[in-house]
Scaffold this motif. Sequence first.
Motif, short mmCIF file in Angstrom:
data_model
loop_
_atom_site.label_atom_id
_atom_site.label_comp_id
_atom_site.label_asym_id
_atom_site.label_seq_id
_atom_site.Cartn_x
_atom_site.Cartn_y
_atom_site.Cartn_z
N TYR B 70 0.85 -1.20 0.00
CA TYR B 70 0.00 0.00 0.00
C TYR B 70 0.88 1.25 0.00
O TYR B 70 1.06 1.90 1.03
CB TYR B 70 -0.92 -0.01 1.23
CG TYR B 70 -1.88 -1.17 1.21
CD1 TYR B 70 -3.15 -1.03 0.66
CD2 TYR B 70 -1.51 -2.41 1.71
CE1 TYR B 70 -4.02 -2.10 0.62
CE2 TYR B 70 -2.37 -3.49 1.67
CZ TYR B 70 -3.63 -3.33 1.13
OH TYR B 70 -4.49 -4.39 1.08
N PHE B 79 -2.70 0.88 -3.95
CA PHE B 79 -2.69 -0.57 -3.79
C PHE B 79 -1.86 -1.18 -4.91
O PHE B 79 -2.01 -0.80 -6.07
CB PHE B 79 -4.13 -1.11 -3.86
CG PHE B 79 -4.23 -2.61 -3.88
CD1 PHE B 79 -4.12 -3.34 -2.71
CD2 PHE B 79 -4.41 -3.28 -5.07
CE1 PHE B 79 -4.22 -4.72 -2.74
CE2 PHE B 79 -4.51 -4.66 -5.10
CZ PHE B 79 -4.41 -5.38 -3.93
N GLN B 80 -0.97 -2.09 -4.54
CA GLN B 80 -0.18 -2.81 -5.54
C GLN B 80 -0.10 -4.28 -5.15
O GLN B 80 -0.04 -4.61 -3.96
CB GLN B 80 1.24 -2.23 -5.64
CG GLN B 80 1.29 -0.87 -6.31
CD GLN B 80 2.70 -0.33 -6.40
OE1 GLN B 80 3.65 -0.92 -5.88
NE2 GLN B 80 2.85 0.81 -7.05
N TYR B 160 -0.83 -5.85 -10.67
CA TYR B 160 -2.26 -5.52 -10.62
C TYR B 160 -2.56 -4.29 -11.46
O TYR B 160 -1.81 -3.31 -11.43
CB TYR B 160 -2.66 -5.27 -9.17
CG TYR B 160 -4.12 -4.98 -8.98
CD1 TYR B 160 -5.04 -6.00 -8.89
CD2 TYR B 160 -4.57 -3.66 -8.90
CE1 TYR B 160 -6.38 -5.73 -8.72
CE2 TYR B 160 -5.91 -3.39 -8.73
CZ TYR B 160 -6.80 -4.43 -8.65
OH TYR B 160 -8.14 -4.15 -8.49
#
Lengths: 311, 173
Positions: B70, B79-80, B160
């Motif tokens: 984060y 977010f990752q 993501y």
Amino acid sequence: MASTGRKPIPKTQAEISDSLIQPYDKTLGNPNDVQKGFNRAEQTSWKGDPNKTFSVGIQDIDESIMYYFDNVIQPYVQQNGERISVPIIYGAPERWKSFQKDGYYRDKSGRIMSPIIMFKRNSLSKDRSVGNKLDANKPINFGVYGKSYSSMNAYDNFSVLTNRIPDKQYYAVVIPDYVNIQYSCIIQTYYIEQLNKIVEAINYASDSYWGDPERFKFRARIDSFATVQELTEGQERVVRSTFDINLRGYIVPDTIQKELSTIPKFRDKSKVLFGLEVSSLDGLYDGDVNGNRIDTGDPRKKAAEKRIESY
Amino acid sequence: MALYGEARDISMFRHVNRELMGNIISQQVAIYKFRLEETKVNLYGEAAHAKYYDDPVLLYCLIERQNQSYPESDFGVDFQWGITFKFLRDDLVDANVVPEVGDIFLYQKGYYEVDSTNANQYFVGKNPDYPNKGDDGVNPLENDLENFGYNVSIICNTHYVPADKVGITKERF
């Protein structure tokens, strides 16, 4: 142990100055009173007054930026065949607010979706080239604006019939602190094509007055846009533009010094005029003495009788 | 002549791997390949308006998940998540799918873009696709290398991607 008496209170500079003045006529007192005395005329009530003490804060200026982005520029992009409004946020919010409350620009996992615009205030510097209130603790420079109508001065023409000048109310506001405020902004999009459109829209709004027309507007200037495109391994492609907004604002703070040292509102002076009426009727002067008053009867009737006698 | 890693060995490994991945582990992912002809690209090398994909292909794989992170910036908390998907190459051959950089994977309602692919896991160190034969079809040292070795897997490292960028499902309302 019994008290030895009150602890002496040291004199203020104003009290010392007052004590040094020897009035010429002691019965009239000191005409040059250094200490500002209590003046009942300055104690005006704000009860029932819809106008509150005037103040413009830094948050008002920040809100004017947000308002202008949201309501005037209204940036948008075309994405996946749809028109998407670009959300505008103030930079570096609290974690819980950013992640839990601001769901409108996040996907299901909490990832920030683009496009998005962030702005935040970087610096605030004084602009001494515009105005000066001379002394913050005793401001001498005021701006005065009048209130057109009030409960004492209703909107009607009755004053014309009664030949009266309406009583007007004025508000005195100190000369603001003029400031230069710099904001840094970041536009983040997925694509350069989207970024171009947003930059075009913001650049068009540069050099105009930003803010809510119902509240405050400030002149904002944008000089340059820097574009960043990065492809980092293991991360999303970054397409960003950064720019600074130089805003010329002013601040009238809600400080106790301002409240104590200024007259927030006052009324204009009402005049009562006594005119002189003169009559040439002799009957006014030859009345019968009746106790401590003179009974003139009807002066016109007496004058007529005199004229008849003279014929 | 190579001694180990002949077709019979490979067949056994393939069988065991498929049974392991399909019947025991049973992790699945869907692969979206780009339709290159239909996806229009602008001057900046980006498909800003619309992206088109072939129908997804569901495959068994091994999934190695990194920790979610984060990262914080002026935009707030982001977010990752990086995930590694490991495919049995033979499954991909059967499905006629070649994962490439930029392809999109769908896993647990999240989309992942392929950053890199690795196809270098060779049994007994040999890839039968390269028997090192000359124009005359002869390898002077070993003439039957195409029958030995096994290109086992294709490993895809992904990150993501926000769903609205992918544009497969409607995310913004």
